[in-house]
Write a protein that holds these residues in place. Structure first.
Motif: not given
Length: 137
Positions: A43, A45, A76, A78, A81, A84-86, A88
């Motif tokens: 994963p 950002t 999903s 992070d 943080d 932020q969005t991770l 995958s």
């Protein structure tokens, strides 16, 4: 020097032939590259993907939006943080990548089996070992 030039050209042609065997639903190569990063590195950002690809985050955002819409990536929060969005790969994308890889390997296997005599296949196996030494630290 001539061998280096020939090898570079040949590797480029082989890459193109393998790309022709890829069936990833008409994705742009920049999108395919994003999927490759997520598969290899896990994963990430949008910012991290943009940095890895050497592009602006806004441009990467367009690639990611298309991949999200296609159901190939999911996001999903992070855990480090929450702003932020991770991103995958989805299970469907993992299967698509697996099938694409299998198609490329099958094409290459068939080409080796049908175009090279057994002795040449052995020579190619030896050459692969030499190429490994060129790229390994």
């Amino acid at each position: 020097m001539a061998t280096a030039v020939e090898l570079r050209v040949l590797v480029g042609k082989l890459k193109r032939r393998l790309r022709e065997q890829t069936n990833l639903g008409g994705l742009a190569w920049s999108q395919v590259s994003v999927l490759g990063h997520l598969e290899r590195d896990g994963p990430a950002t949008v910012t991290a993907l943009a940095r890895a690809e050497g592009m602006r985050p806004q441009s990467m955002g367009a690639n990611v939006s298309a991949l999200l819409a296609a159901g190939l990536v999911s996001g999903s929060p992070d855990p480090g943080d929450g702003r932020q969005t991770l991103l995958s790969l989805t299970p469907a994308c993992h299967e698509l990548v697996r099938a694409s890889r299998a198609a490329r390997e099958d094409w290459l296997f068939q080409a080796i089996q049908t175009r090279l005599a057994p002795k040449e296949q052995a020579q190619l196996a030896g050459a692969v070992e030499l190429l490994k030494r060129l790229v390994e630290p």
